[in-house]
Design an enzyme around this catalytic site. Structure first.
Site, PDB file in Angstrom:
ATOM      1  N   CYS A   1       0.813  -1.228   0.000  1.00 30.52           N
ATOM      2  CA  CYS A   1       0.000   0.000   0.000  1.00 30.52           C
ATOM      3  C   CYS A   1       0.837   1.264   0.000  1.00 30.52           C
ATOM      4  CB  CYS A   1      -0.936   0.023   1.200  1.00 30.52           C
ATOM      5  SG  CYS A   1      -2.229  -1.194   1.057  1.00 30.52           S
TER       6      CYS A   1
HETATM    7  N1  CO8 Z   1     -20.327  -9.463   7.303  1.00 30.36           N
HETATM    8  C1  CO8 Z   1     -20.832  -9.649   8.535  1.00 30.36           C
HETATM    9  N2  CO8 Z   1     -20.059  -9.948   9.611  1.00 30.36           N
HETATM   10  C2  CO8 Z   1     -18.733 -10.046   9.424  1.00 30.36           C
HETATM   11  C3  CO8 Z   1     -18.140  -9.869   8.152  1.00 30.36           C
HETATM   12  C4  CO8 Z   1     -19.003  -9.562   7.064  1.00 30.36           C
HETATM   13  N3  CO8 Z   1     -18.523  -9.387   5.818  1.00 30.36           N
HETATM   14  N4  CO8 Z   1     -16.818 -10.023   8.268  1.00 30.36           N
HETATM   15  C5  CO8 Z   1     -16.560 -10.296   9.548  1.00 30.36           C
HETATM   16  N5  CO8 Z   1     -17.701 -10.310  10.242  1.00 30.36           N
HETATM   17  C6  CO8 Z   1     -17.857 -10.581  11.676  1.00 30.36           C
HETATM   18  C7  CO8 Z   1     -16.657 -11.317  12.241  1.00 30.36           C
HETATM   19  O1  CO8 Z   1     -16.769 -12.705  12.033  1.00 30.36           O
HETATM   20  C8  CO8 Z   1     -16.703 -10.923  13.695  1.00 30.36           C
HETATM   21  O2  CO8 Z   1     -17.648 -11.726  14.360  1.00 30.36           O
HETATM   22  P1  CO8 Z   1     -17.381 -12.194  15.894  1.00 30.36           P
HETATM   23  O3  CO8 Z   1     -17.313 -10.906  16.680  1.00 30.36           O
HETATM   24  O4  CO8 Z   1     -18.552 -13.049  16.172  1.00 30.36           O
HETATM   25  O5  CO8 Z   1     -16.041 -12.897  15.861  1.00 30.36           O
HETATM   26  C9  CO8 Z   1     -17.241  -9.485  13.666  1.00 30.36           C
HETATM   27  O6  CO8 Z   1     -17.909  -9.349  12.392  1.00 30.36           O
HETATM   28  C10 CO8 Z   1     -16.151  -8.447  13.781  1.00 30.36           C
HETATM   29  O7  CO8 Z   1     -15.082  -8.795  12.868  1.00 30.36           O
HETATM   30  P2  CO8 Z   1     -13.677  -8.098  12.849  1.00 30.36           P
HETATM   31  O8  CO8 Z   1     -13.131  -8.032  14.223  1.00 30.36           O
HETATM   32  O9  CO8 Z   1     -12.816  -8.722  11.782  1.00 30.36           O
HETATM   33  O10 CO8 Z   1     -14.127  -6.631  12.342  1.00 30.36           O
HETATM   34  P3  CO8 Z   1     -13.371  -5.264  12.449  1.00 30.36           P
HETATM   35  O11 CO8 Z   1     -14.275  -4.321  13.126  1.00 30.36           O
HETATM   36  O12 CO8 Z   1     -11.968  -5.369  12.930  1.00 30.36           O
HETATM   37  O13 CO8 Z   1     -13.284  -4.813  10.902  1.00 30.36           O
HETATM   38  C11 CO8 Z   1     -11.661  -4.693   9.114  1.00 30.36           C
HETATM   39  C12 CO8 Z   1     -12.562  -5.581   9.953  1.00 30.36           C
HETATM   40  C13 CO8 Z   1     -12.550  -3.775   8.270  1.00 30.36           C
HETATM   41  C14 CO8 Z   1     -10.833  -5.568   8.194  1.00 30.36           C
HETATM   42  C15 CO8 Z   1     -10.773  -3.821  10.016  1.00 30.36           C
HETATM   43  O14 CO8 Z   1     -10.131  -4.613  10.984  1.00 30.36           O
HETATM   44  C16 CO8 Z   1      -9.693  -3.060   9.249  1.00 30.36           C
HETATM   45  O15 CO8 Z   1      -9.973  -2.272   8.361  1.00 30.36           O
HETATM   46  N6  CO8 Z   1      -8.435  -3.252   9.622  1.00 30.36           N
HETATM   47  C17 CO8 Z   1      -7.319  -2.551   8.975  1.00 30.36           C
HETATM   48  C18 CO8 Z   1      -7.055  -3.208   7.682  1.00 30.36           C
HETATM   49  C19 CO8 Z   1      -5.999  -2.523   6.898  1.00 30.36           C
HETATM   50  O16 CO8 Z   1      -5.728  -1.344   6.973  1.00 30.36           O
HETATM   51  N7  CO8 Z   1      -5.371  -3.267   6.065  1.00 30.36           N
HETATM   52  C20 CO8 Z   1      -4.405  -2.730   5.170  1.00 30.36           C
HETATM   53  C21 CO8 Z   1      -4.167  -3.832   4.243  1.00 30.36           C
HETATM   54  S1  CO8 Z   1      -4.077  -3.369   2.660  1.00 30.36           S
HETATM   55  C22 CO8 Z   1      -2.448  -3.449   2.097  1.00 30.36           C
HETATM   56  O17 CO8 Z   1      -1.488  -3.283   2.772  1.00 30.36           O
HETATM   57  C23 CO8 Z   1      -2.293  -3.769   0.664  1.00 30.36           C
HETATM   58  C24 CO8 Z   1      -1.965  -5.173   0.496  1.00 30.36           C
HETATM   59  C25 CO8 Z   1      -1.881  -5.480  -0.926  1.00 30.36           C
HETATM   60  C26 CO8 Z   1      -3.215  -5.466  -1.621  1.00 30.36           C
HETATM   61  C27 CO8 Z   1      -3.470  -6.725  -2.327  1.00 30.36           C
HETATM   62  C28 CO8 Z   1      -4.836  -6.767  -3.008  1.00 30.36           C
HETATM   63  C29 CO8 Z   1      -5.758  -7.847  -2.647  1.00 30.36           C
END
Ligand code: CO8
Length: 374
Positions: free
Chosen positions: A156
């Site tokens: 990124c």
């Molecule tokens: N729908 C409904 N429920 C869901 C879903 C969904 N789609 N997904 C997860 N849940 C559930 C989970 O199972 C979990 O349930 P439980 O509490 O029962 O375990 C609950 O919702 C909460 O899940 P999370 O804790 O995972 O949710 P978060 O609030 O943490 O949100 C995010 C998830 C959005 C992923 C968040 O953690 C985030 O944005 N983190 C930062 C990510 C980030 O910045 N990443 C950067 C990476 S990108 C990068 O560097 C580039 C890489 C190269 C790219 C390659 C291309 C593919």
């Protein structure tokens, strides 16, 4: 030493759009099929059923509402669940070059430049469609640029690291004008069958023209300084690569060959890392965060950006101080902060300070401190 400036940017936006509602409908249909196909082990308690995704969760957790992609039909087909892109012959432009070309032409037009004015092309992106020849050299050839070109990958943070590399070469005089392009076809590496991440990414390409400030033909941004930092982490990882077929189960459909992340950990570790990085960068320049009129942050998560903005400014940022584009584009890896910059920078006044900052896998953080000149 010369002073570098950003004199033009361009964005290529794919025509095809997937809304959260469409994405969730396709994902849920896939989950239902998988659960029906595995009804016996699920009933026996040997396998967990797949859970449905939800539009409300996606918006609340990320701020993303839709994404642009190079192919929608494959992604939304529960039998396929990935983009379908035609095989191109070696004699036609690759898809990344084609995306980058559109953005590059827009950036050159804004800068009032033609390809013969450029002597360096850097293709900085988180995935390259092939190992060699470099995508940057293909773009250089398609545009008819002399000089040299190379690819670089810092996930990124590729765009800001690319801008630093180009700016340093302009400072030293080894090049006069550079084009940094960021074609991001994230849909190819996203695991669309995993509800934890299926909503995160979109496709786009951005381009930035950087040249000596005295050569600028119109309004521009002086690059005051750049700062890059990396710290190894396995929390965002993709194990695909050229050694794949050499592994015992190399060509199997393995989850770790697509984008993997521990999103919660990334969130918790990267927010302080980025806030300190920006604060240190500003301190090194004898400035405070509050001096920034605008921040164009990496576009991964709205809450993450809100927290970083608050830490840097020492107060709640107004929406125009820290524009987000992720609601429209999702996370487009290195291109995100450049889209935000390209679409939200024309209104700044003479002397205003702004900062582009990207962050992501590696971990990596890159910041570019800018001053507006009209
Ligand atoms: N729908 C409904 N429920 C869901 C879903 C969904 N789609 N997904 C997860 N849940 C559930 C989970 O199972 C979990 O349930 P439980 O509490 O029962 O375990 C609950 O919702 C909460 O899940 P999370 O804790 O995972 O949710 P978060 O609030 O943490 O949100 C995010 C998830 C959005 C992923 C968040 O953690 C985030 O944005 N983190 C930062 C990510 C980030 O910045 N990443 C950067 C990476 S990108 C990068 O560097 C580039 C890489 C190269 C790219 C390659 C291309 C593919």
């Amino acid at each position: 030493m010369y002073t570098p400036a950003i004199t033009g940017t361009g964005v290529f936006t794919p025509d095809e759009v997937i809304t959260n509602a469409e994405l969730v409908e396709a994902f849920n249909a896939y989950a239902d099929r998988m659960n029906a196909a595995n009804a016996a082990p699920i009933a026996a308690g040997e396998m967990e059923p797949m859970q449905h995704s939800s539009d409300a969760f996606i918006v609340k957790a990320s701020g993303i509402e839709r994404r642009h992609v190079m192919n929608k039909s494959g992604i939304l087909d529960p039998e396929v669940m990935h983009p379908l892109l035609r095989q191109r012959s070696d004699d036609e432009p690759g898809i990344m070059a084609e995306m980058a070309l559109d953005a590059a032409n827009k950036a050159l037009e804004q800068a009032g430049r033609s390809p013969e004015d450029i002597d360096l092309v850097i293709c900085a992106a988180s995935n390259m469609e092939r190992a060699y020849p470099a995508i940057a050299i293909e773009i250089q050839s398609l545009l008819g640029i002399k000089g040299f070109a190379f690819d670089m990958n810092v996930a990124c943070s590729s765009a800001t690291f690319g801008i630093q590399a180009a700016a340093d070469m302009i400072r030293s005089g080894s090049v006069r004008a550079a084009l940094v392009v960021n074609p991001e076809i994230c849909s190819g590496h996203l695991e669309w069958r995993d509800r934890d991440c299926h909503f995160i990414f979109g496709d786009v390409a951005t381009a930035t023209v950087i040249e000596r400030i005295e050569d600028a033909k119109g309004p521009h941004f002086e690059i005051l300084s750049t700062r890059c930092a990396t710290q190894f982490s396995n929390n965002i990882r993709n194990n695909n690569g050229f050694l794949r077929r050499s592994r015992p189960d190399g060509m199997k459909d393995r989850r770790d060959m697509q984008f993997m992340q521990n999103g919660r950990k990334v969130f918790k570790e990267v927010v302080p890392m980025v806030s300190h990085h920006i604060a240190d960068h500003m301190t090194a320049e004898g400035l405070e965060g509050a001096a920034l009129k605008r921040m164009w942050l990496h576009q991964a998560n709205k809450t993450m950006n809100d927290l970083i903005g608050k830490k840097v400014l020492g107060r709640e940022p107004a929406p125009e101080e820290q524009p987000n584009i992720l609601q429209e584009y999702a996370n487009t890896s290195s291109a995100g902060s450049i889209i935000a910059f390209s679409q939200n920078s024309d209104d700044l006044a003479e002397g205003d300070l702004g900062l582009i900052c990207s962050f992501g896998a590696g971990y990596s953080v890159g910041s570019v401190l800018l001053r507006r000149h009209l």
